[in-house]
Write an enzyme that holds these catalytic residues in place. Structure first.
Site, PDB file in Angstrom:
ATOM      1  N   CYS A   1       0.824  -1.222   0.000  1.00 44.83           N
ATOM      2  CA  CYS A   1       0.000   0.000   0.000  1.00 44.83           C
ATOM      3  C   CYS A   1       0.855   1.268   0.000  1.00 44.83           C
ATOM      4  CB  CYS A   1      -0.929  -0.003   1.201  1.00 44.83           C
ATOM      5  SG  CYS A   1      -1.927  -1.486   1.292  1.00 44.83           S
TER       6      CYS A   1
ATOM      7  N   HIS B   1      -3.684   6.866   2.922  1.00 40.04           N
ATOM      8  CA  HIS B   1      -4.101   5.600   2.310  1.00 40.04           C
ATOM      9  C   HIS B   1      -5.490   5.218   2.808  1.00 40.04           C
ATOM     10  CE1 HIS B   1      -4.375   1.587   1.034  1.00 40.04           C
ATOM     11  NE2 HIS B   1      -3.975   1.024   2.158  1.00 40.04           N
TER      12      HIS B   1
ATOM     13  N   ASN C   1     -10.139  -0.508  -0.203  1.00 41.21           N
ATOM     14  CA  ASN C   1      -8.684  -0.395  -0.109  1.00 41.21           C
ATOM     15  C   ASN C   1      -8.066  -0.817  -1.453  1.00 41.21           C
ATOM     16  OD1 ASN C   1      -5.966  -0.741   0.390  1.00 41.21           O
ATOM     17  ND2 ASN C   1      -6.237  -1.797   2.345  1.00 41.21           N
TER      18      ASN C   1
END
Ligand code: UT7
Length: 332
Positions: free
Chosen positions: A118, A259, A289
């Site tokens: 990520c 994020h 996500n």
């Protein structure tokens, strides 16, 4: 802290590549033992995009790359380098960046992948900033792309409700003005925590075999609570570090692009950094996500909505598998 002898870098254009198909929480209710209520309350996610059959990682990346080039006023053939963050490549070898280079019609420039999950796009930003700063490259494409729907266990409610597929990209160029551009990037990794988020199969530890497939080693395995804790703590700490190094206070930040992993993680980072949640750009409800694509997609949408203006101080931060995390401070 950056070396004052290097050139400053700025983001000249941002783009996104998002699959058309949308999977809602109500769709997921029909697939696993979950509910819209649980997913919304625990994560903030309402829907996510998933790639069509036959659509691959480099397809989404190329779409985002073309849009970023258009926004930057740079032709793909004018690019000097492609840096691509992903943990869901087209294939283990070669780099997905090589496929993107071919698809967008870039010259035979260096094109390589970064594996920082990520945090992949932010690591790419740090690398590109260094490459441009030393004067070696002038136009660097930084992509974050993930096709996680192909590495999820769709019968595991703990993970399958969380992720989405998408790509985001930015073109970085030298900044003409000293005060504008990437002010600082902090990148960190703590391999002692690697065990909490893995796709264990398919590498040298568990080479692909019938057994590894039977044991579902080729899909995402996550200890959500551990990752949650590390995300809040480390994203906040790295953000405090870049602010302090650049001589800014939390109240100086115009917008935070964190994020988009979980709404409660964003709340935790807001509390720890002392930057009110109203200054966080949030689109997790529509994407879930998307790992390394998350920040460039958010940036792209904020720009399209006129929510980022020249002179704004932007704080970018992410954490993912590794665990690897990063924060960057950008004067737009
Ligand atoms: O981008 C970096 C990678 N990942 C992340 O950042 C994710 C970080 N972690 C998280 O976001 C959260 O830990 C999760 C959203 C994954 C889980 O939230 P949680 O509050 O930590 O829940 P939990 O894992 O402790 O589970 C609580 C309960 C469990 O039931 P029991 O054991 O208490 O009866 C789970 O089985 O919720 C259950 N549960 C679900 N229930 C309905 C877990 N997933 C679901 C689901 N639907 N989808």
């Amino acid at each position: 802290m950056r070396n004052d002898n290097v050139m400053r870098t700025k983001i000249a254009g941002v783009g996104k590549g998002v699959p058309e198909k949308v999977l809602t929480n109500l769709d997921l209710e029909k697939m696993v033992d979950t509910s819209d209520e649980w997913i919304t309350e625990r994560t903030g996610i309402k829907e996510r995009h998933v790639a069509a059959e036959g659509q691959v990682t480099s397809d989404m990346a190329a779409e985002a790359a073309r849009e970023a080039c258009r926004a930057a006023g740079v032709k793909p053939e004018e690019l000097d380098c492609i840096v691509l963050g992903t943990v869901t490549p087209d294939m283990p070898m070669p780099a997905t960046a090589a496929f993107v280079q071919q698809k967008i019609g870039a010259r035979s420039i260096p094109a390589f992948d970064i594996s920082a999950a990520c945090a992949g796009w932010l690591f790419g930003l740090g690398v590109a900033d260094g490459l441009i700063g030393r004067g070696n490259f002038k136009r660097v494409l930084v992509i974050g792309v993930e096709l996680l729907s192909r590495v999820l266990d769709w019968s595991d409610r703990n993970t399958c409700v969380l992720f989405g597929d998408a790509a985001g990209a930015a073109v970085l160029v030298p900044s003409e003005s000293e005060g504008q551009g990437i002010l600082d990037v902090e990148m960190r990794t703590d391999g002692a925590q690697a065990v909490h988020l893995e796709i264990p199969g398919g590498g040298s530890v568990h080479p692909a075999s019938h057994k590894t497939v039977d044991e579902k080693l080729h899909i995402v395995h996550m200890n959500g609570r551990q990752i949650f804790t590390h995300a809040v703590r480390n994203m906040s700490a790295a953000s405090a570090t870049v602010l302090e190094r650049c001589g800014y206070k939390p109240e100086d930040v115009t917008t935070v692009f964190a994020h988009q992993a979980n709404m409660r993680i964003l709340e935790g980072v807001s509390q720890r950094t002392g930057i009110g949640l109203e200054r966080f750009f949030i689109n997790i409800q529509r994407y879930g996500n998307t790992s390394s694509a998350s920040i460039p997609i958010a940036l792209s949408e904020a720009l399209a909505e006129g929510k980022v203006k020249q002179g704004d101080l932007l704080l970018l931060t992410a954490l993912g598998a590794g665990v690897s995390w990063a924060s960057a401070l950008v004067r737009w």
